[in-house]
Design a protein around this motif. Structure first.
Motif, PDB file in Angstrom:
ATOM      1  N   ALA A 148      -2.985 -65.128  26.348  1.00 27.24           N
ATOM      2  CA  ALA A 148      -2.776 -64.370  27.719  1.00 27.24           C
ATOM      3  C   ALA A 148      -4.102 -63.904  28.386  1.00 27.24           C
ATOM      4  CB  ALA A 148      -1.603 -63.536  27.630  1.00 27.24           C
ATOM      5  N   GLU A 149      -4.677 -63.069  27.442  1.00 23.29           N
ATOM      6  CA  GLU A 149      -5.779 -62.684  27.881  1.00 23.29           C
ATOM      7  C   GLU A 149      -6.805 -63.626  28.402  1.00 23.29           C
ATOM      8  OE1 GLU A 149      -5.190 -58.777  25.035  1.00 23.29           O
ATOM      9  OE2 GLU A 149      -6.689 -60.203  24.718  1.00 23.29           O
ATOM     10  N   ARG A 150      -7.045 -64.706  27.740  1.00 22.35           N
ATOM     11  CA  ARG A 150      -8.145 -65.962  27.801  1.00 22.35           C
ATOM     12  C   ARG A 150      -7.771 -66.428  29.357  1.00 22.35           C
ATOM     13  NH1 ARG A 150      -8.542 -70.478  28.763  1.00 22.35           N
ATOM     14  NH2 ARG A 150      -6.272 -70.975  28.163  1.00 22.35           N
ATOM     15  N   HIS A 151      -6.515 -66.529  29.026  1.00 23.36           N
ATOM     16  CA  HIS A 151      -6.180 -67.180  30.711  1.00 23.36           C
ATOM     17  C   HIS A 151      -6.520 -66.152  31.793  1.00 23.36           C
ATOM     18  CE1 HIS A 151      -3.960 -69.667  33.844  1.00 23.36           C
ATOM     19  NE2 HIS A 151      -3.349 -68.372  34.209  1.00 23.36           N
ATOM     20  N   ALA A 152      -6.104 -65.018  31.722  1.00 20.28           N
ATOM     21  CA  ALA A 152      -6.417 -64.268  32.844  1.00 20.28           C
ATOM     22  C   ALA A 152      -7.686 -63.969  33.052  1.00 20.28           C
ATOM     23  CB  ALA A 152      -5.732 -62.796  32.348  1.00 20.28           C
ATOM     24  N   ARG A 153      -8.615 -63.982  32.021  1.00 24.39           N
ATOM     25  CA  ARG A 153     -10.400 -64.071  32.215  1.00 24.39           C
ATOM     26  C   ARG A 153     -10.824 -65.356  32.725  1.00 24.39           C
ATOM     27  NH1 ARG A 153     -10.898 -62.591  27.496  1.00 24.39           N
ATOM     28  NH2 ARG A 153     -11.315 -64.682  26.571  1.00 24.39           N
ATOM     29  N   GLU A 154     -10.339 -66.290  32.206  1.00 26.58           N
ATOM     30  CA  GLU A 154     -11.090 -67.731  32.598  1.00 26.58           C
ATOM     31  C   GLU A 154     -10.563 -68.110  33.812  1.00 26.58           C
ATOM     32  OE1 GLU A 154     -10.905 -70.123  29.096  1.00 26.58           O
ATOM     33  OE2 GLU A 154     -12.105 -68.843  27.829  1.00 26.58           O
ATOM     34  N   GLY A 182      15.900 -62.524  37.663  1.00 26.81           N
ATOM     35  CA  GLY A 182      14.650 -62.058  37.330  1.00 26.81           C
ATOM     36  C   GLY A 182      13.752 -63.128  36.671  1.00 26.81           C
ATOM     37  N   VAL A 183      14.166 -63.747  35.773  1.00 26.02           N
ATOM     38  CA  VAL A 183      13.160 -64.800  35.139  1.00 26.02           C
ATOM     39  C   VAL A 183      12.915 -65.800  36.176  1.00 26.02           C
ATOM     40  CG1 VAL A 183      13.064 -66.574  33.383  1.00 26.02           C
ATOM     41  CG2 VAL A 183      14.050 -64.247  32.895  1.00 26.02           C
ATOM     42  N   LEU A 184      13.765 -66.232  36.864  1.00 22.10           N
ATOM     43  CA  LEU A 184      13.556 -67.266  37.840  1.00 22.10           C
ATOM     44  C   LEU A 184      12.407 -66.826  38.937  1.00 22.10           C
ATOM     45  CD1 LEU A 184      14.083 -70.110  38.720  1.00 22.10           C
ATOM     46  CD2 LEU A 184      15.973 -69.164  40.235  1.00 22.10           C
ATOM     47  N   ALA A 185      12.638 -65.395  39.273  1.00 20.24           N
ATOM     48  CA  ALA A 185      11.670 -64.700  40.368  1.00 20.24           C
ATOM     49  C   ALA A 185      10.176 -64.949  39.839  1.00 20.24           C
ATOM     50  CB  ALA A 185      12.034 -63.316  40.498  1.00 20.24           C
ATOM     51  N   VAL A 186      10.097 -64.681  38.256  1.00 24.43           N
ATOM     52  CA  VAL A 186       8.688 -64.790  37.893  1.00 24.43           C
ATOM     53  C   VAL A 186       8.171 -66.086  37.763  1.00 24.43           C
ATOM     54  CG1 VAL A 186       7.399 -64.362  35.696  1.00 24.43           C
ATOM     55  CG2 VAL A 186       9.028 -62.739  36.479  1.00 24.43           C
ATOM     56  N   ILE A 187       9.088 -67.027  37.629  1.00 28.17           N
ATOM     57  CA  ILE A 187       8.522 -68.151  37.586  1.00 28.17           C
ATOM     58  C   ILE A 187       8.189 -68.997  39.008  1.00 28.17           C
ATOM     59  CG2 ILE A 187       9.369 -70.892  37.302  1.00 28.17           C
ATOM     60  CD1 ILE A 187      11.132 -69.810  34.902  1.00 28.17           C
ATOM     61  N   LYS A 188       8.915 -68.662  39.800  1.00 29.22           N
ATOM     62  CA  LYS A 188       8.615 -68.904  41.484  1.00 29.22           C
ATOM     63  C   LYS A 188       7.476 -68.125  42.103  1.00 29.22           C
ATOM     64  CE  LYS A 188      12.900 -71.059  42.484  1.00 29.22           C
ATOM     65  NZ  LYS A 188      13.663 -71.539  43.320  1.00 29.22           N
ATOM     66  N   ALA A 189       7.154 -67.002  41.369  1.00 30.11           N
ATOM     67  CA  ALA A 189       6.225 -66.102  42.148  1.00 30.11           C
ATOM     68  C   ALA A 189       4.947 -66.528  42.250  1.00 30.11           C
ATOM     69  CB  ALA A 189       6.101 -64.415  41.580  1.00 30.11           C
ATOM     70  N   THR A 190       4.245 -66.328  43.387  1.00 30.01           N
ATOM     71  CA  THR A 190       2.859 -66.782  43.680  1.00 30.01           C
ATOM     72  C   THR A 190       1.939 -65.884  42.734  1.00 30.01           C
ATOM     73  OG1 THR A 190       3.583 -67.067  46.056  1.00 30.01           O
ATOM     74  CG2 THR A 190       1.102 -66.846  45.580  1.00 30.01           C
ATOM     75  N   ASP A 191       0.967 -66.463  42.259  1.00 31.79           N
ATOM     76  CA  ASP A 191      -0.179 -65.717  41.586  1.00 31.79           C
ATOM     77  C   ASP A 191       0.667 -65.270  40.161  1.00 31.79           C
ATOM     78  OD1 ASP A 191      -2.460 -66.400  42.937  1.00 31.79           O
ATOM     79  OD2 ASP A 191      -2.267 -64.505  44.120  1.00 31.79           O
ATOM     80  N   SER A 192       1.541 -65.936  39.768  1.00 31.18           N
ATOM     81  CA  SER A 192       2.278 -65.492  38.517  1.00 31.18           C
ATOM     82  C   SER A 192       2.673 -66.937  37.574  1.00 31.18           C
ATOM     83  CB  SER A 192       3.560 -64.738  38.712  1.00 31.18           C
ATOM     84  OG  SER A 192       4.382 -64.357  37.906  1.00 31.18           O
ATOM     85  N   ARG A 193       2.755 -66.487  36.300  1.00 31.31           N
ATOM     86  CA  ARG A 193       3.412 -67.510  35.437  1.00 31.31           C
ATOM     87  C   ARG A 193       3.982 -66.999  34.448  1.00 31.31           C
ATOM     88  NH1 ARG A 193      -1.647 -70.218  32.047  1.00 31.31           N
ATOM     89  NH2 ARG A 193      -0.131 -71.494  31.616  1.00 31.31           N
ATOM     90  N   LEU A 194       4.743 -67.707  34.012  1.00 32.21           N
ATOM     91  CA  LEU A 194       5.590 -67.287  32.867  1.00 32.21           C
ATOM     92  C   LEU A 194       5.421 -68.394  31.531  1.00 32.21           C
ATOM     93  CD1 LEU A 194       7.719 -65.397  31.467  1.00 32.21           C
ATOM     94  CD2 LEU A 194       9.529 -66.559  32.535  1.00 32.21           C
ATOM     95  N   CYS A 212       5.715 -65.081  27.832  1.00 32.19           N
ATOM     96  CA  CYS A 212       5.184 -63.766  28.566  1.00 32.19           C
ATOM     97  C   CYS A 212       4.779 -63.922  29.788  1.00 32.19           C
ATOM     98  CB  CYS A 212       3.850 -63.097  27.664  1.00 32.19           C
ATOM     99  SG  CYS A 212       2.480 -64.479  27.724  1.00 32.19           S
ATOM    100  N   GLN A 213       5.058 -63.020  30.726  1.00 30.89           N
ATOM    101  CA  GLN A 213       4.432 -63.294  32.117  1.00 30.89           C
ATOM    102  C   GLN A 213       3.142 -62.588  32.323  1.00 30.89           C
ATOM    103  OE1 GLN A 213       6.458 -59.837  34.354  1.00 30.89           O
ATOM    104  NE2 GLN A 213       5.551 -60.632  36.278  1.00 30.89           N
ATOM    105  N   LEU A 214       2.487 -63.549  33.201  1.00 31.31           N
ATOM    106  CA  LEU A 214       1.043 -63.089  33.497  1.00 31.31           C
ATOM    107  C   LEU A 214       1.035 -62.971  35.104  1.00 31.31           C
ATOM    108  CD1 LEU A 214      -1.078 -65.270  31.360  1.00 31.31           C
ATOM    109  CD2 LEU A 214      -0.800 -62.896  31.314  1.00 31.31           C
ATOM    110  N   GLU A 215       0.542 -62.158  35.697  1.00 28.68           N
ATOM    111  CA  GLU A 215       0.745 -62.018  37.156  1.00 28.68           C
ATOM    112  C   GLU A 215      -0.886 -61.566  37.657  1.00 28.68           C
ATOM    113  OE1 GLU A 215       2.531 -59.493  40.653  1.00 28.68           O
ATOM    114  OE2 GLU A 215       3.770 -60.057  38.988  1.00 28.68           O
ATOM    115  N   HIS A 216      -1.580 -62.519  38.295  1.00 27.22           N
ATOM    116  CA  HIS A 216      -2.761 -62.013  39.156  1.00 27.22           C
ATOM    117  C   HIS A 216      -2.682 -61.060  40.092  1.00 27.22           C
ATOM    118  CE1 HIS A 216      -6.714 -63.533  41.182  1.00 27.22           C
ATOM    119  NE2 HIS A 216      -6.889 -62.728  40.668  1.00 27.22           N
ATOM    120  N   ARG A 217      -3.227 -59.987  39.931  1.00 32.88           N
ATOM    121  CA  ARG A 217      -3.416 -58.867  40.657  1.00 32.88           C
ATOM    122  C   ARG A 217      -4.846 -58.352  41.135  1.00 32.88           C
ATOM    123  NH1 ARG A 217       1.517 -54.889  38.190  1.00 32.88           N
ATOM    124  NH2 ARG A 217       3.044 -56.372  38.555  1.00 32.88           N
ATOM    125  N   GLY A 218      -5.287 -59.175  42.044  1.00 31.60           N
ATOM    126  CA  GLY A 218      -6.931 -58.849  42.074  1.00 31.60           C
ATOM    127  C   GLY A 218      -7.854 -58.973  41.157  1.00 31.60           C
TER     128      GLY A 218
END
Length: 183
Positions: A116-122, A58-70, A83-89
């Protein structure tokens, strides 16, 4: 990136997780939520869930996912949070949030969620951050509400029978969507 905005932030380094971090991150997440070690902090789920919170796959899937970062947080070379961050539009998803139980309650979580919020916004231009929290976790939901998240009343079922999510000795669990505007 290092930040020194508050005493809790002193000496922190934020970076993307790599495959080499998987075992360390699984151990961190487990220690923050399950078993006796989690009782040292306040985010424990040990009283409502048994078994594992996640697994290496599960952790590896988050690391490798497109538009995602751990996002991995280190202090003095030691992993202390993630924390996981995933871009969803138009919004980002925030999950897999864990702070070492012995460091909880000192403001570290506030620093991490702000980053995390700063990263998602910027980086992604996300207008909102979404997350799901087990609806009976009133103390945790209240913590997020103090950070500007609002309850939506939108529920999804707990994945009973999904071993990486843990087994629940009670039948009333569900996830509530919490949302915060980032603009």
């Amino acid at each position: 990136m290092e930040t020194a905005e508050t005493p809790a932030a002193t000496g922190l380094t934020f970076r993307d997780a790599t495959e080499a971090d998987v075992d360390t991150l699984v151990a961190l997440i487990e220690s923050a939520y399950r078993g006796d070690a989690s009782r040292a902090g306040w985010t424990t789920e040990a009283d409502i869930l048994e078994g594992k919170r996640t697994d290496p796959e599960g952790v590896l899937a988050v690391i490798k996912a497109t538009d995602s970062r751990l996002l991995t947080v280190e202090r003095d070379g030691q992993v202390v949070a993630c924390c996981q961050l995933e871009h969803r539009g138009d919004h980002a998803y925030f999950g897999m949030f864990a702070v070492s139980p012995v460091l909880q309650g000192a403001g570290l979580g506030k620093v991490i969620i702000t980053e995390a919020e700063r990263h998602a916004r910027e980086t992604w231009g996300a207008a909102e951050m979404h997350m799901t929290v087990i609806s009976v976790r009133n103390d945790l939901i209240a913590w997020y509400e103090r950070r500007g998240y609002r309850r939506t009343g939108r529920m999804t079922p707990y994945p009973y029978g999904d071993e990486p999510s843990g087994t629940a000795p009670r039948a009333d669990l569900q996830f509530e969507l919490l949302v915060k505007e980032l603009a």
